[in-house]
Motif scaffolding. Structure first.
Motif, PDB file in Angstrom:
ATOM      1  N   VAL A  22     115.372  24.156 100.612  1.00 20.04           N
ATOM      2  CA  VAL A  22     116.054  25.027 101.242  1.00 20.04           C
ATOM      3  C   VAL A  22     116.290  26.204 100.333  1.00 20.04           C
ATOM      4  O   VAL A  22     116.556  27.391 101.025  1.00 20.04           O
ATOM      5  CB  VAL A  22     117.208  24.519 102.027  1.00 20.04           C
ATOM      6  N   LEU A  23     117.062  25.959  99.253  1.00 25.59           N
ATOM      7  CA  LEU A  23     117.774  26.772  98.482  1.00 25.59           C
ATOM      8  C   LEU A  23     116.314  27.673  97.881  1.00 25.59           C
ATOM      9  O   LEU A  23     116.842  28.851  97.798  1.00 25.59           O
ATOM     10  CB  LEU A  23     118.366  26.040  97.163  1.00 25.59           C
ATOM     11  N   TYR A  24     115.283  27.181  97.836  1.00 23.48           N
ATOM     12  CA  TYR A  24     114.268  27.956  97.198  1.00 23.48           C
ATOM     13  C   TYR A  24     113.805  28.817  98.264  1.00 23.48           C
ATOM     14  O   TYR A  24     113.376  30.124  98.118  1.00 23.48           O
ATOM     15  CB  TYR A  24     113.104  27.285  96.620  1.00 23.48           C
ATOM     16  N   LEU A  25     113.877  28.471  99.666  1.00 24.07           N
ATOM     17  CA  LEU A  25     113.506  28.996 100.672  1.00 24.07           C
ATOM     18  C   LEU A  25     114.306  30.437 100.792  1.00 24.07           C
ATOM     19  O   LEU A  25     113.918  31.453 101.134  1.00 24.07           O
ATOM     20  CB  LEU A  25     113.233  28.493 102.019  1.00 24.07           C
ATOM     21  N   LEU A  26     115.790  30.077 100.776  1.00 24.25           N
ATOM     22  CA  LEU A  26     116.411  31.253 100.615  1.00 24.25           C
ATOM     23  C   LEU A  26     116.410  32.269  99.924  1.00 24.25           C
ATOM     24  O   LEU A  26     116.446  33.454  99.977  1.00 24.25           O
ATOM     25  CB  LEU A  26     118.069  30.375 100.842  1.00 24.25           C
ATOM     26  N   ASP A  27     116.087  31.715  98.547  1.00 21.80           N
ATOM     27  CA  ASP A  27     115.758  32.665  97.601  1.00 21.80           C
ATOM     28  C   ASP A  27     114.682  33.499  97.737  1.00 21.80           C
ATOM     29  O   ASP A  27     114.620  34.743  97.620  1.00 21.80           O
ATOM     30  CB  ASP A  27     115.675  31.930  96.305  1.00 21.80           C
ATOM     31  N   ALA A  28     113.654  32.979  98.422  1.00 20.87           N
ATOM     32  CA  ALA A  28     112.261  33.605  98.460  1.00 20.87           C
ATOM     33  C   ALA A  28     112.380  34.504  99.686  1.00 20.87           C
ATOM     34  O   ALA A  28     111.844  35.764  99.663  1.00 20.87           O
ATOM     35  CB  ALA A  28     111.376  32.581  98.994  1.00 20.87           C
ATOM     36  N   ALA A  29     113.326  34.315 100.590  1.00 22.83           N
ATOM     37  CA  ALA A  29     113.616  35.406 101.769  1.00 22.83           C
ATOM     38  C   ALA A  29     114.408  36.328 101.447  1.00 22.83           C
ATOM     39  O   ALA A  29     114.604  37.237 102.097  1.00 22.83           O
ATOM     40  CB  ALA A  29     114.171  34.281 102.951  1.00 22.83           C
ATOM     41  N   GLY A  30     115.206  36.095 100.079  1.00 24.61           N
ATOM     42  CA  GLY A  30     116.018  37.294  99.862  1.00 24.61           C
ATOM     43  C   GLY A  30     117.300  37.103 100.195  1.00 24.61           C
ATOM     44  O   GLY A  30     118.185  37.937 100.179  1.00 24.61           O
ATOM     45  N   GLU A  31     117.646  36.025 100.712  1.00 26.35           N
ATOM     46  CA  GLU A  31     119.006  35.831 101.413  1.00 26.35           C
ATOM     47  C   GLU A  31     119.773  35.585 100.333  1.00 26.35           C
ATOM     48  O   GLU A  31     121.330  35.832 100.343  1.00 26.35           O
ATOM     49  CB  GLU A  31     119.295  34.545 102.289  1.00 26.35           C
ATOM     50  N   VAL A  39     118.852  24.968  90.113  1.00 22.93           N
ATOM     51  CA  VAL A  39     118.181  24.156  91.157  1.00 22.93           C
ATOM     52  C   VAL A  39     117.607  23.077  90.355  1.00 22.93           C
ATOM     53  O   VAL A  39     117.732  21.768  90.888  1.00 22.93           O
ATOM     54  CB  VAL A  39     117.216  25.019  91.743  1.00 22.93           C
ATOM     55  N   VAL A  40     116.915  23.226  89.327  1.00 26.14           N
ATOM     56  CA  VAL A  40     116.358  22.167  88.411  1.00 26.14           C
ATOM     57  C   VAL A  40     117.238  21.041  88.190  1.00 26.14           C
ATOM     58  O   VAL A  40     117.043  19.643  88.692  1.00 26.14           O
ATOM     59  CB  VAL A  40     115.570  22.855  87.296  1.00 26.14           C
ATOM     60  N   PRO A  41     118.481  21.254  87.592  1.00 26.14           N
ATOM     61  CA  PRO A  41     119.255  20.202  87.291  1.00 26.14           C
ATOM     62  C   PRO A  41     119.967  19.546  88.566  1.00 26.14           C
ATOM     63  O   PRO A  41     120.144  18.288  88.659  1.00 26.14           O
ATOM     64  CB  PRO A  41     120.542  20.900  86.401  1.00 26.14           C
ATOM     65  N   PHE A  42     119.835  20.503  89.702  1.00 24.74           N
ATOM     66  CA  PHE A  42     120.690  19.912  91.025  1.00 24.74           C
ATOM     67  C   PHE A  42     119.569  18.879  91.347  1.00 24.74           C
ATOM     68  O   PHE A  42     119.767  17.671  91.914  1.00 24.74           O
ATOM     69  CB  PHE A  42     120.583  20.875  92.004  1.00 24.74           C
ATOM     70  N   GLY A  43     118.023  18.999  91.108  1.00 23.06           N
ATOM     71  CA  GLY A  43     117.132  18.197  91.774  1.00 23.06           C
ATOM     72  C   GLY A  43     117.107  16.838  90.624  1.00 23.06           C
ATOM     73  O   GLY A  43     116.859  15.864  91.326  1.00 23.06           O
ATOM     74  N   VAL A  44     116.968  17.253  89.584  1.00 25.17           N
ATOM     75  CA  VAL A  44     117.037  16.168  88.550  1.00 25.17           C
ATOM     76  C   VAL A  44     118.179  15.050  88.983  1.00 25.17           C
ATOM     77  O   VAL A  44     118.218  13.894  88.826  1.00 25.17           O
ATOM     78  CB  VAL A  44     117.000  16.496  87.024  1.00 25.17           C
ATOM     79  N   GLY A  45     119.482  15.811  88.927  1.00 30.69           N
ATOM     80  CA  GLY A  45     120.579  15.030  89.091  1.00 30.69           C
ATOM     81  C   GLY A  45     120.684  14.070  90.280  1.00 30.69           C
ATOM     82  O   GLY A  45     121.088  13.009  90.435  1.00 30.69           O
ATOM     83  N   GLY A  46     119.995  14.956  91.433  1.00 32.84           N
ATOM     84  CA  GLY A  46     119.837  14.167  92.627  1.00 32.84           C
ATOM     85  C   GLY A  46     119.068  12.835  92.703  1.00 32.84           C
ATOM     86  O   GLY A  46     119.317  11.519  93.136  1.00 32.84           O
ATOM     87  N   LEU A  47     117.780  13.129  91.750  1.00 25.21           N
ATOM     88  CA  LEU A  47     116.959  12.052  91.710  1.00 25.21           C
ATOM     89  C   LEU A  47     117.419  10.664  90.878  1.00 25.21           C
ATOM     90  O   LEU A  47     117.232   9.555  91.111  1.00 25.21           O
ATOM     91  CB  LEU A  47     115.705  12.716  91.138  1.00 25.21           C
ATOM     92  N   VAL A  48     118.540  11.075  89.914  1.00 28.80           N
ATOM     93  CA  VAL A  48     118.990  10.246  88.824  1.00 28.80           C
ATOM     94  C   VAL A  48     119.994   9.314  89.873  1.00 28.80           C
ATOM     95  O   VAL A  48     119.949   8.162  89.777  1.00 28.80           O
ATOM     96  CB  VAL A  48     119.613  10.685  87.726  1.00 28.80           C
ATOM     97  N   LEU A  49     120.746  10.199  90.824  1.00 29.62           N
ATOM     98  CA  LEU A  49     121.848   9.414  91.454  1.00 29.62           C
ATOM     99  C   LEU A  49     121.019   8.607  92.857  1.00 29.62           C
ATOM    100  O   LEU A  49     121.441   7.686  92.792  1.00 29.62           O
ATOM    101  CB  LEU A  49     122.647  10.518  92.086  1.00 29.62           C
ATOM    102  N   SER A  50     120.073   9.214  93.093  1.00 31.13           N
ATOM    103  CA  SER A  50     119.206   8.274  94.000  1.00 31.13           C
ATOM    104  C   SER A  50     118.728   6.898  93.464  1.00 31.13           C
ATOM    105  O   SER A  50     118.692   5.964  94.217  1.00 31.13           O
ATOM    106  CB  SER A  50     118.157   8.841  94.814  1.00 31.13           C
ATOM    107  N   ALA A  51     118.113   6.773  92.080  1.00 26.90           N
ATOM    108  CA  ALA A  51     117.786   5.717  91.458  1.00 26.90           C
ATOM    109  C   ALA A  51     118.891   4.857  91.319  1.00 26.90           C
ATOM    110  O   ALA A  51     118.735   3.675  91.345  1.00 26.90           O
ATOM    111  CB  ALA A  51     117.148   6.247  90.078  1.00 26.90           C
ATOM    112  N   LEU A  52     120.046   5.344  90.872  1.00 23.15           N
ATOM    113  CA  LEU A  52     121.225   4.528  90.781  1.00 23.15           C
ATOM    114  C   LEU A  52     121.704   3.778  91.780  1.00 23.15           C
ATOM    115  O   LEU A  52     121.918   2.625  92.216  1.00 23.15           O
ATOM    116  CB  LEU A  52     122.476   5.343  90.215  1.00 23.15           C
ATOM    117  N   VAL A  53     121.728   4.593  93.116  1.00 29.26           N
ATOM    118  CA  VAL A  53     121.959   3.978  94.465  1.00 29.26           C
ATOM    119  C   VAL A  53     120.833   3.017  94.711  1.00 29.26           C
ATOM    120  O   VAL A  53     121.282   1.737  95.366  1.00 29.26           O
ATOM    121  CB  VAL A  53     122.162   5.160  95.602  1.00 29.26           C
ATOM    122  N   GLY A  54     119.563   3.219  94.526  1.00 32.69           N
ATOM    123  CA  GLY A  54     118.498   2.119  94.712  1.00 32.69           C
ATOM    124  C   GLY A  54     118.747   1.054  94.074  1.00 32.69           C
ATOM    125  O   GLY A  54     118.642  -0.147  94.744  1.00 32.69           O
ATOM    126  N   MET A  55     119.156   1.168  92.760  1.00 32.48           N
ATOM    127  CA  MET A  55     119.272  -0.172  91.892  1.00 32.48           C
ATOM    128  C   MET A  55     120.648  -0.849  92.277  1.00 32.48           C
ATOM    129  O   MET A  55     120.457  -2.172  92.546  1.00 32.48           O
ATOM    130  CB  MET A  55     119.747   0.345  90.380  1.00 32.48           C
TER     131      MET A  55
END
Length: 74
Positions: A22-31, A39-55
């Motif tokens: 959604v952030l990338y879509l808003l950026d592409a739309a010029g909003e 955005v990249v650390p946000f995505g990577v951090g979210g994946l790391v957090l989801s891995a911890l939650v899964g474990m």
């Protein structure tokens, strides 16, 4: 449809990646102007957090399974 186990790690990963999309879509739309280096650390951090939650979810469910098996053996 068969019922399945709730997996909070996968839910969290989906929500984080959807938010990044959604952030990338808003950026592409010029909003908004979102730099990639936020955005990249946000995505990577979210994946790391989801891995911890899964474990943690796996460990809790395994412990509950072991307790059920032990109670049946007695």
């Amino acid at each position: 449809m068969r019922r399945h186990e709730f997996q909070p790690g996968r839910l969290l990963a989906g929500l984080v990646l959807t938010a990044a999309g959604v952030l990338y879509l808003l950026d592409a739309a010029g909003e908004t102007d979102v730099p990639w280096f936020l955005v990249v650390p946000f995505g990577v951090g979210g994946l790391v957090l989801s891995a911890l939650v899964g474990m943690v979810t796996y460990a809790v469910r395994r412990d509950q399974r072991d307790r059920i098996i032990e109670s049946k053996d007695q």
